[in-house]
Design an enzyme around this catalytic site. Structure first.
Site, short mmCIF file in Angstrom:
data_model
loop_
_atom_site.label_atom_id
_atom_site.label_comp_id
_atom_site.label_asym_id
_atom_site.label_seq_id
_atom_site.Cartn_x
_atom_site.Cartn_y
_atom_site.Cartn_z
N THR A 30 72.65 37.27 17.10
CA THR A 30 72.40 35.88 17.48
C THR A 30 73.60 35.02 17.11
OG1 THR A 30 70.76 34.09 17.38
CG2 THR A 30 71.13 35.29 15.34
N ASN A 31 73.45 33.71 17.12
CA ASN A 31 74.57 32.81 16.81
C ASN A 31 74.04 31.62 15.99
OD1 ASN A 31 73.72 30.64 18.74
ND2 ASN A 31 74.01 32.33 20.19
N ARG A 32 74.93 30.71 15.67
CA ARG A 32 74.58 29.63 14.74
C ARG A 32 73.93 28.42 15.39
NH1 ARG A 32 77.10 30.55 9.88
NH2 ARG A 32 79.02 31.78 9.94
N SER A 33 73.62 28.47 16.66
CA SER A 33 73.04 27.30 17.32
C SER A 33 71.72 26.90 16.65
CB SER A 33 72.80 27.60 18.80
OG SER A 33 72.01 26.58 19.36
#
Ligand code: CTP
Length: 403
Positions: free
Chosen positions: A210-213
């Site tokens: 996933t990512n930091r959004s």
């Protein structure tokens, strides 16, 4: 919360134990810039005092004494007129009955009868009173006349019983208030599709890429679109955020699920705003069982996901209606050049370029510093501002593009 800023709201408080929660509502509305005039019924005064409300609104709170005071002949008319909204929260079964029958025996019901403004009622009552056919029929009558009824929540009631009758949380009441105030906004009659959050691509049943959004900018856009009167569909990955009251919410996890949801909803939408941080790659194979350490360091092969924006923008060629497509470019270098390339290659109407290398903009923070790039070559640099403020500006630009 600029939709509340400068709005004139009359808040009627009737005699339920939930009257104390109305003080929080009055306080939050005032903090958001609304001018709140509170009217207490006689029975509300048994639970809370005018001083409670005066202290949080900075304005005089009215009671039945004022009905018979010097300004009585104009007060009820004055309070009910020139207001943007009359909210009664909590609204007891008794006040509901009076309103349904046009009775006017106290300052609140006289004001309601004299008022032309929209009416929002938040019923709150104990043990079975809400479900009673008399209350339900009265509410039906009021609905038919155009009133908005916020359904009470289920849970613990003051009597110790459990049931339907609790006053909803303040943020929910404010959500309903915003919905009504936004009804005639710039995007009234339009449908806006917003995506938010970072996608999660499973590796095995436990792990994801996933990512930091945080989803904050997307949720702020959904709220701003709704404040402008749009019907909003929010396609969101799991976040800790609360969606705007009234938005249709589609929950997804992966880029593929988001793609399917967007392509299904896009044909009926006037605008698509892709604020989500979509994975460009996902694990090619998802392990059925948890990957164990004993197997050694795994080699994870990735494959490309589909570009959702590009796919949706491509569909527009056949579309009968005008559709605006907006993307975001999260960049850590060559911000404007990369954003301009994305604007062109994805055939967007507008792209919001976001410098994620700054520590006061981008992922996980409350603020953004955005440059807007339009398909016709126009550029607009926004100063550092909250994600809500940035959302309001983007929504205004979307409305202009739809004109
Ligand atoms: N986007 C999308 N589908 C993808 C990847 C991105 O719809 N598979 C959208 C994002 O929601 C965003 C815009 O495309 O609105 C740009 O996303 P970004 O990650 O900045 O760019 P990419 O196209 O993925 O290019 P790169 O990662 O190489 O910068």
């Amino acid at each position: 919360m600029s939709i509340l800023s400068g709005k004139r709201i009359v808040l009627g408080v009737s005699g339920s134990i939930a009257a104390y929660k109305a003080a929080d509502l009055a306080s939050k509305l005032t903090q958001a810039g609304a001018q709140v005039d509170v009217i207490l019924t006689g029975s509300a005064e048994k639970f809370v005092t005018p001083l409670t409300f005066q202290s949080v609104t900075g304005r005089r709170a009215y009671t039945d004494t004022d009905l018979w005071g010097n300004e009585a002949h104009v007060l009820h008319v004055g309070l009910g007129h020139a207001t943007d909204l009359l909210v009664i929260a909590p609204c007891t079964a008794n006040t509901i009955a009076k309103l349904a029958h046009g009775q006017a025996d106290n300052l609140l019901t006289v004001t309601a009868l004299a008022s032309q403004s929209p009416l929002l009622l938040a019923p709150a009552m104990d043990g079975g009173m809400f479900d009673h056919p008399a209350t339900q029929e009265n509410l039906d009558t009021l609905r038919k006349r155009g009133a908005t009824i916020v359904e009470p929540a289920e849970g613990h009631l003051a009597s110790g019983l459990t049931g339907v009758g609790r006053l909803p949380e303040t943020h929910q009441l404010i959500g309903h208030i915003r919905l009504i105030l936004g009804r005639r906004g710039l995007l009234a009659g339009k449908r806006v599709l917003v995506t938010a959050g970072g996608t999660q691509e499973p590796l095995d049943p436990v792990r994801v890429l996933t990512n930091r959004s945080s989803g904050r900018q997307g949720y702020a856009l959904a709220q701003a679109a709704q404040d402008a009167g749009a019907r909003v569909t929010l396609v969101t990955t799991p976040t800790a955020l609360t969606p705007p009251v009234g938005a249709e919410v589609i929950r997804v996890e992966t880029a593929k699920q988001m793609l399917d949801a967007v392509l299904k909803e896009f044909p009926e939408s006037d605008a698509l705003i892709m604020a989500a941080a979509v994975a460009d790659f996902r694990p090619k194979d998802v392990a059925e069982d948890k990957i164990k350490k004993e197997g050694g360091v795994p080699q994870i092969e990735l494959e490309a996901t589909e570009d959702i924006l590009k796919a949706a923008a491509g569909l527009r060629i056949e579309a009968k209606r005008k559709q605006v497509v907006v993307g975001f470019a999260a960049e850590s270098q060559d911000l404007l050049q990369n954003a301009a390339n994305k604007l062109q290659s994805k055939k967007l109407d507008l792209i919001a370029a976001n410098d994620i290398s700054a520590n006061d903009a981008g992922f996980s923070v409350e603020t953004n510093r955005i440059t807007l790039l339009f398909a016709d070559g126009r550029r607009e640099s926004l100063s550092l501002m909250s994600k809500s403020e940035a959302a309001e500006i983007i929504i205004e630009r979307v409305a202009a593009l739809l004109e």
